[in-house]
Scaffold this motif. Sequence first.
Motif, PDB file in Angstrom:
ATOM      1  N   MET A 120       0.820  -1.218   0.000  1.00  0.00           N
ATOM      2  CA  MET A 120       0.000   0.000   0.000  1.00  0.00           C
ATOM      3  C   MET A 120       0.850   1.262   0.000  1.00  0.00           C
ATOM      4  O   MET A 120       1.965   1.263   0.518  1.00  0.00           O
ATOM      5  CB  MET A 120      -0.901   0.020   1.243  1.00  0.00           C
ATOM      6  N   SER A 121       0.254   2.327  -0.512  1.00  0.00           N
ATOM      7  CA  SER A 121       0.852   3.654  -0.401  1.00  0.00           C
ATOM      8  C   SER A 121       0.500   4.235   0.969  1.00  0.00           C
ATOM      9  O   SER A 121      -0.364   3.708   1.684  1.00  0.00           O
ATOM     10  CB  SER A 121       0.296   4.573  -1.494  1.00  0.00           C
ATOM     11  N   ARG A 123      -1.168   6.921   1.532  1.00  0.00           N
ATOM     12  CA  ARG A 123      -2.581   7.317   1.502  1.00  0.00           C
ATOM     13  C   ARG A 123      -3.492   6.112   1.684  1.00  0.00           C
ATOM     14  O   ARG A 123      -4.485   6.171   2.408  1.00  0.00           O
ATOM     15  CB  ARG A 123      -2.927   8.054   0.201  1.00  0.00           C
ATOM     16  N   GLU A 124      -3.165   4.992   1.059  1.00  0.00           N
ATOM     17  CA  GLU A 124      -4.007   3.799   1.191  1.00  0.00           C
ATOM     18  C   GLU A 124      -4.033   3.285   2.619  1.00  0.00           C
ATOM     19  O   GLU A 124      -5.088   2.900   3.122  1.00  0.00           O
ATOM     20  CB  GLU A 124      -3.523   2.701   0.242  1.00  0.00           C
ATOM     21  N   VAL A 125      -2.874   3.280   3.292  1.00  0.00           N
ATOM     22  CA  VAL A 125      -2.857   2.764   4.660  1.00  0.00           C
ATOM     23  C   VAL A 125      -3.621   3.702   5.597  1.00  0.00           C
ATOM     24  O   VAL A 125      -4.415   3.251   6.420  1.00  0.00           O
ATOM     25  CB  VAL A 125      -1.429   2.449   5.162  1.00  0.00           C
ATOM     26  N   ASP A 160      -6.033   5.837   4.744  1.00  0.00           N
ATOM     27  CA  ASP A 160      -7.459   5.725   4.407  1.00  0.00           C
ATOM     28  C   ASP A 160      -8.054   4.455   5.011  1.00  0.00           C
ATOM     29  O   ASP A 160      -9.180   4.468   5.524  1.00  0.00           O
ATOM     30  CB  ASP A 160      -7.665   5.728   2.888  1.00  0.00           C
ATOM     31  N   GLY A 161      -7.312   3.355   4.959  1.00  0.00           N
ATOM     32  CA  GLY A 161      -7.796   2.114   5.565  1.00  0.00           C
ATOM     33  C   GLY A 161      -8.015   2.271   7.060  1.00  0.00           C
ATOM     34  O   GLY A 161      -9.036   1.828   7.596  1.00  0.00           O
ATOM     35  N   TRP A 162      -7.060   2.889   7.725  1.00  0.00           N
ATOM     36  CA  TRP A 162      -7.196   3.120   9.170  1.00  0.00           C
ATOM     37  C   TRP A 162      -8.391   4.021   9.472  1.00  0.00           C
ATOM     38  O   TRP A 162      -9.129   3.792  10.421  1.00  0.00           O
ATOM     39  CB  TRP A 162      -5.918   3.711   9.746  1.00  0.00           C
ATOM     40  N   HIS A 185     -11.099   4.264   7.892  1.00  0.00           N
ATOM     41  CA  HIS A 185     -12.370   3.559   7.646  1.00  0.00           C
ATOM     42  C   HIS A 185     -12.594   2.405   8.626  1.00  0.00           C
ATOM     43  O   HIS A 185     -13.580   1.675   8.500  1.00  0.00           O
ATOM     44  CB  HIS A 185     -12.430   3.074   6.197  1.00  0.00           C
TER      45      HIS A 185
END
Length: 122
Positions: free
Chosen positions: A76-77, A79-81, A83-85, A87
């Motif tokens: 993951m990038s 931003r992806e990590v 964003d995951g956190w 959510h």
Amino acid sequence: MSGEILRLVNQHRRAIGRPPLQANSFISSVALGHSRDMLSGKTPFGHDGFRDRIDRIRKKLGPLHVAAENVASGPMSAREVVDGWLHSPGHRRNIEGDFRLTGIGLAFGRNGNIYFTQIFAR
């Protein structure tokens, strides 16, 4: 990439009226150790050993009132990590919590997988 994670976390905190977290190099070294342990399989993915990590931080930095930890893994990038956190209710609560210090450690696997650990403290 850890700097970008901190920037994104603090951007979110500012948006909800929370003060920014300050990076702490010792907390980051403890977080890195956990990410490396998960990558190597020494520790399973998750929060095993969290109390030991916090005890090491307390011995170095002094009393802590509260501490928490977010972990993630995958290719993951930043931003992806984050964003995951954001959510995930528990991870989001940590990001938005009453903390002032943080440390972030990333361990990179040969297969492109990354283990992320962010520790929060006050």
